[in-house]
Every structure is written in structure tokens, then in C-alpha cells.
Design a protein around this motif. Sequence first.
Motif, PDB file in Angstrom:
ATOM      1  N   CYS A  42       1.929   5.024   9.118  1.00 37.19           N
ATOM      2  CA  CYS A  42       1.613   3.590   9.174  1.00 37.19           C
ATOM      3  C   CYS A  42       2.680   2.772   8.457  1.00 37.19           C
ATOM      4  N   HIS A  57       3.533   2.803   5.233  1.00 37.41           N
ATOM      5  CA  HIS A  57       3.272   2.369   3.861  1.00 37.41           C
ATOM      6  C   HIS A  57       4.398   2.821   2.929  1.00 37.41           C
ATOM      7  N   HIS A 103       2.604  -6.230   6.532  1.00 39.14           N
ATOM      8  CA  HIS A 103       2.564  -4.955   7.262  1.00 39.14           C
ATOM      9  C   HIS A 103       3.652  -4.948   8.323  1.00 39.14           C
ATOM     10  N   ASP A 109       0.848  -1.196   0.000  1.00 38.81           N
ATOM     11  CA  ASP A 109       0.000   0.000   0.000  1.00 38.81           C
ATOM     12  C   ASP A 109       0.883   1.245   0.000  1.00 38.81           C
ATOM     13  N   GLU A 115      -5.302   2.644   1.336  1.00 39.58           N
ATOM     14  CA  GLU A 115      -5.627   1.565   2.289  1.00 39.58           C
ATOM     15  C   GLU A 115      -6.335   2.129   3.516  1.00 39.58           C
ATOM     16  N   GLU A 116      -5.965   3.364   3.890  1.00 46.09           N
ATOM     17  CA  GLU A 116      -6.444   3.953   5.152  1.00 46.09           C
ATOM     18  C   GLU A 116      -7.860   4.494   5.031  1.00 46.09           C
TER      19      GLU A 116
END
Length: 391
Positions: free
Chosen positions: A102, A104, A163, A77, A136-137
Motif C-alpha cells: 500500500c 506506507h 496517500h 502510516d 492503518e490496515e
Amino acid sequence: MPINNRIADFHADLTAWRRDLHANPEIGFEEHRTAAVVAAKLEEFGIEVHRGLAGTGVVGTLRGNQPGDRSIALRADMDALPMPEANNFEHASKTPGKMHACGHDGHTVMLLGAARYLAETRNFAGTVHFVFQPAEEGGGGGRVMVEEGLFDKFPAEEVYGMHNWPGLPVGQFAGRVGPLMAATDQFEIAIEGRGGHAAQPNKTIDPVVVGSQIVGALQTIASRNADPIKSVVVSVTQFHAGSAFNVIPQSAWLCGTIRTFDADLRKQAQQRLQEIAEGIALAMGGSAKVDFRFGYPATVNHAAQTEKALAVAERVAGAGNVEHNVAPSMGGEDFAYMLLEKPGAYIFIGNGPEVEGQKLHQVNYDFNDEILPVGASYWAQLVEEVLTKAA
Ligand code: NI
């Protein structure tokens, strides 16, 4: 740690790419610069590039040096979050209000690292698709890619995702067969009562009291309705009503989220929420209208692919460094949509110690550049082992 030596050779490049993305965060479906960087690198490696799936999505397709019918997709992502960054290191966000909190940025670069290595070596049989997805978020970029024909345009038998995980040490991986991340549904409850003077409650239908009863009763979904072996979270996260000390308001408004792993429990929780809200409001003389919005489904790993992925992780990290039955998270993940289409596995890669303020989605988070070659090595090894050449 037996990371791939050739990939270790370009650790400095990977770090520079990651920091560039970190400094230039873009949120869901706005990843224009990020997508351009990704596409340019894939082309530079000699990989066939397809742009524009789900808007800013990019897919690179690479064939091995031996023909084969098999094909797999690896997904990263690309999006950042709409939040300020509090770090002041050199690669901190240059865009106020946007931050790669996050990791990504790291996910994107680990997959680019693997793509570079695999394009050099092509030591596999068949086809690998490198899938760089937007949003993705919360935007469901994974769902949009699937709806726009990801697996028709790029037929893949299996799909894999990863992840970073703060709290899991550097050099370790973790995963599990079955549910790993939760379904993330949202609800709003609009309560209608009858407003009036606070000194004359008998002449009103107080929506604050109705709402309070609803909030309390919703706790029984987890404690009284759900099978105690299964997990469900019901959180009311907003409660708005009123504007004065001496006025009972006309209406109140609640909203929140429900998290589940099990599809039947997900439906049951939705139904109970509706019955509880409407029934309590009615019993107290008011009314409630429930707006329920299904979010990402649960991320459920398939057995054979997950066992394979964790076995590959062991070959990269060492047997003692892979947790095979990690506790699931009640967080959500839109890779779920890809796993509904194709068998596959989503795993966690250790990002190092979990420090308060530096957790996922916190203002001092940063992806750990140390793990870039670890993740890229996993991706490369996975391709070489799943798309095995004939003996
Ligand atoms: Ni994330």
C-alpha cells in the motif's frame, strides 16, 4: 516540477531508506524495526523523539527558528500487509507473507525527508509534530494513538495526511473538501433453520434459501432505502452452509461490508440490514442473528485546511497538476479518527500509471521512488506556509 532543491539533493538517500523499509515489511502493531529506524533517523536530524504511543507509534517534535504558539501534526502510516509479494527486484520483501503493498514505506520516508529538511532549516514559527502511526490496515492504529492521548501529549491545532494514488500521474496531487474515503463497517449474519433430508424439504426450514432471500433483499438498502444522491455499498462477501449433496443444513452464515460517507445513512444501513435479515428469517420460519461491527468512520476533509493543503500542493507541483474535486473512494482510512479530533486534510499524491497487478494491495505493487521528493517537498512547504513567520 519545482520540488525543493535541498530535498532533491537527498533523493538518493530517500530511495535507499524506502527500499530498506520495503524489504523489511512489518504488519500492524508489529512495526518494531520500522519504528526503530524512524526514531533513529529523527534523532540523527536533531528532532525530539517520543516512542511507544499505540505500541510502535513514534512522534517527533520540532520547533521552528522563530517562536510561535501554533502547532500542526503531519501523519504517515508505517504498516505493511499480510500478503505475499510477487516482485523479484532486489528490494522485494525478505519476509514471506508480508508486503508493503500500500506504499506506507513511501509515506514513512516522505515524512522523514521533510523532517530532515525542516530540522536543517527550521524556517517556520511554532511547532510541528511528525506522527508515525502503526496499524492503518485494519488495526486502527490511528484510533489507538488518539485514544492514548496523541493530541493531549502533542497539542496540534491541525492534522494532515497523504496517500499515494496509482492512476494519478507523477507530479500531481488530488483532494477534495468533505468526504474522501468511506466508513467501513462489517457484519455477520448467523441463520438458524431446521436441517433434514434434501428429499423432504417440507420437513425442514432451509437456511440456504433463507440466506439467499436475505442476500437479494440487502440490495434494496442501496436501491430503495438510501437517498439516491448519497452513496452506499452493501457487499455480502461470504456465504457458508452445508456439507453434503443430500442434506439440508441446519444453519448458514453470511458476512460482508457496508461502505458509506454520510453518518445518517451509515446508521440507516445498519438498521435496515438488521431488520431485513431478522424479518426475512422470521417470515420463513427460521431466525437470524446479526453481529454488526462499526469500522473506521468516513474520512471527511475540513474546508479551510483542505483548500490550504491543495494551494500548497499547487506551489509544489504547479497549478495544472492539482485536482481540487477528486472523486471520493469507497475504501477506508483510519486517518478518519484524527480528522474527527482536529481540523485537517487528507490528500492523494500521484504514484504514476495504474497497471493491473500493480495496484494498491496487489502482489506486484511498488511505491514509486520518483515521487519521494515531491511528497517531502509538499510536507515541508505545508509547514512553512501554515506556520508562517511574522513579517
Ligand atoms: Ni494505505
